[in-house]
Design an enzyme around this catalytic site. Structure first.
Site, PDB file in Angstrom:
ATOM      1  N   SER A  93       0.752  -0.946  -0.095  1.00 56.08           N
ATOM      2  CA  SER A  93       0.024   0.359   0.063  1.00 56.08           C
ATOM      3  C   SER A  93       0.797   1.455   0.134  1.00 56.08           C
ATOM      4  O   SER A  93       1.381   1.343  -1.164  1.00 56.08           O
ATOM      5  CB  SER A  93      -1.207  -0.454   1.734  1.00 56.08           C
ATOM      6  OG  SER A  93      -2.213   1.398   1.460  1.00 56.08           O
ATOM      7  N   ASP A 230      -2.332   6.381  -3.165  1.00 58.58           N
ATOM      8  CA  ASP A 230      -1.280   5.490  -2.589  1.00 58.58           C
ATOM      9  C   ASP A 230      -0.261   4.002  -3.924  1.00 58.58           C
ATOM     10  O   ASP A 230      -1.101   3.861  -5.289  1.00 58.58           O
ATOM     11  CB  ASP A 230      -1.236   5.632  -1.428  1.00 58.58           C
ATOM     12  CG  ASP A 230      -2.201   3.884  -1.162  1.00 58.58           C
ATOM     13  OD1 ASP A 230      -3.425   3.935  -2.125  1.00 58.58           O
ATOM     14  OD2 ASP A 230      -2.559   3.157  -0.056  1.00 58.58           O
ATOM     15  N   ASP A 232      -0.915   1.239  -4.170  1.00 59.16           N
ATOM     16  CA  ASP A 232      -1.953   0.581  -4.848  1.00 59.16           C
ATOM     17  C   ASP A 232      -3.515   1.250  -4.948  1.00 59.16           C
ATOM     18  O   ASP A 232      -3.696   0.346  -5.026  1.00 59.16           O
ATOM     19  CB  ASP A 232      -2.245  -1.104  -3.891  1.00 59.16           C
ATOM     20  CG  ASP A 232      -2.620  -0.351  -2.469  1.00 59.16           C
ATOM     21  OD1 ASP A 232      -2.972   0.601  -1.895  1.00 59.16           O
ATOM     22  OD2 ASP A 232      -3.327  -1.243  -1.784  1.00 59.16           O
ATOM     23  N   ASP A 234      -5.346   2.430  -3.342  1.00 66.07           N
ATOM     24  CA  ASP A 234      -7.041   2.122  -2.712  1.00 66.07           C
ATOM     25  C   ASP A 234      -6.930   3.449  -1.768  1.00 66.07           C
ATOM     26  O   ASP A 234      -8.067   3.626  -1.217  1.00 66.07           O
ATOM     27  CB  ASP A 234      -7.142   1.161  -2.331  1.00 66.07           C
ATOM     28  CG  ASP A 234      -6.187   1.067  -0.761  1.00 66.07           C
ATOM     29  OD1 ASP A 234      -5.417   1.832  -0.766  1.00 66.07           O
ATOM     30  OD2 ASP A 234      -6.145   0.208   0.236  1.00 66.07           O
TER      31      ASP A 234
END
EC number: 5.4.2.10
Length: 437
Positions: A93, A230, A232, A234
């Protein structure tokens, strides 16, 4: 022994003590046993971890469809769209490039319940009976994964984004190939930064945890809005045309009012965490919207939404879940919905976000203390009560024990910065005095 799974899968330093090729392979085999798609962000370590996960799954008789580098929410969407039994995302992440992680999704694209994670972890220490010969699984490339996800996102829009100039910060991450395409196809004029992933620069002074560069770019290009993801993708945070940061609480406020106006906010309830700003609750109450609070972590927001049938929830950090269109936080979806509200109302993001007053918030992490005694010390409880009485309706205090280390987080909100700092510092000092190990 500490639990292997954290609040968002298994995470740690790539090739360190936790995230190794051996662990990835064995974890995949254990997951195949318990749960019976494979995707990652651009981190260089994702290559060997994804290969190990795919090998572990295939050796357990699972057919693997490798979606390559895509956002975490794309993985969740594709599991449901492809009717897969489960899915795996290789990502840490918003963490820096040296870290990586492995997170699992159940059928339908939902995060695993704690009970399933515990069963996978327990399976790691048990013998695994593996198939042989023709009974092993296949590993195939999921060729149209990205196209399916892009079409899904575009299909959620009620209004085109024509005439809106947006700067996108893709954090050198999984959004790099997809987010600019989505916003452009939706009609926006797009300027992109943080869009050159090399496997090592993910989240490096860019993205939702480093918004200075985005604010500078919005001002330099005279853009209407900036959107930051960010690693990834999400998360979504924003910057308005003045360069001011618009956080997850403010984005939730804008979208909650929009959905309520259209009759789409189930039970007129928004799900947020205890860390959401007091200003969010006040703004929602003024518009007859209830704010349900959960523990910190998007998984707890999701659990509350699923249990109550609620349609919108999220965190101050920019994890927002729009249940009509997603089963998990989706930064690109959040971004286009936010710009969609700008297009629908003809208002700037600055105007839309002004519905909520952000109260100054001060957080102090007090280390080296007995986290299990938070709330049990009479003198500390009395000090908190006195401070809360002084703050009244214009502030609040939250003390939270860390789940991973001997630390207590002291958070104070107040009508002004000086008052918040004074109470936070006084309480933090008392925590140290009363609860030191």
């Amino acid at each position: 022994m500490p639990r292997l799974f954290g609040t968002d899968g298994v995470r740690g330093l790539a090739n360190g003590e936790t995230i190794t090729a051996d662990l990835a392979l064995r974890l995949a085999q254990a997951a195949a046993h318990v749960l019976g798609q494979d995707a990652r962000d651009p981190r260089v370590s994702g290559e060997f971890i994804a290969a190990a996960v795919a090998a572990g799954l295939a050796s357990s008789g699972v057919d693997v469809f490798d979606a390559g580098v895509i956002p975490t929410p794309a993985t969740a969407y594709l599991i449901a769209d492809f009717d897969a039994d489960f899915g795996v995302m290789i990502s840490a992440s918003h963490n820096p490039a040296p870290d990586n992680g492995i997170k699992f999704f159940a059928a339908g694209g939902r995060k695993l319940a704690d009970e399933l994670e515990d069963r996978i972890e327990a399976q790691l220490s048990r013998p695994v009976l593996l198939p042989t010969g023709a009974d092993v699984g296949r590993i195939r490339r999921f060729a149209d994964a990205e196209d399916r996800y892009v079409l899904h996102l575009l299909g959620t829009l009620q209004h085109r984004l024509d005439g809106i100039h947006v700067v996108l910060d893709c954090a050198h991450g999984a959004a790099a190939g997809i987010s600019p395409e989505v916003f452009t196809d939706a009609g926006a004029r797009v300027t992109v930064i943080g869009n050159d992933p090399d496997g090592m620069n993910i989240n490096d002074r860019v993205g939702s945890t480093h918004l200075d560069l985005l604010a500078e770019a919005v001002l330099a290009h005279g853009a209407d809005v900036g959107i930051a993801h960010d690693g990834d993708a999400d998360r979504c945070l924003a910057v308005d045309h003045t360069g001011a940061i618009i956080d997850g609480d403010q984005i939730m406020a804008v979208l909650a009012l929009s959905m309520a106006r259209r009759g789409l906010l189930a039970e007129r309830t928004l799900v947020a965490t205890v860390m959401s700003n007091l200003g969010l609750r006040i703004a929602m109450a003024e518009n007859d919207i209830t704010v349900m609070q959960t523990r910190v972590g998007d998984r707890y927001v999701l659990e509350a939404m699923n249990e109550g049938g609620y349609s919108l929830g999220g965190e101050q950090s920019g994890h927002l879940v729009i249940a009509e269109h997603a089963t998990t936080g989706d930064g690109i979806l959040t971004g286009i919905q936010l710009l969609g509200e700008m297009a629908a109302t003809g208002k700037s993001l600055h105007e839309l976000a002004s519905v909520m007053t952000v109260y100054p918030q001060v957080m102090i992490n007090v280390r080296g203390v007995d986290r299990d005694r938070v709330g049990d010390d009479a003198e500390l409880n009395a000090a908190v009560a006195r401070a809360e009485a002084e703050l009244g309706d214009t502030g609040r205090i939250l003390m939270r024990a860390s789940g991973t280390e001997p630390m207590i987080r002291v958070m104070v909100e107040a009508a002004d910065q000086a008052t918040a700092e004074r109470h936070a510092e006084e309480l933090a000092a008392l925590v140290t005095e009363r609860l030191a190990i």
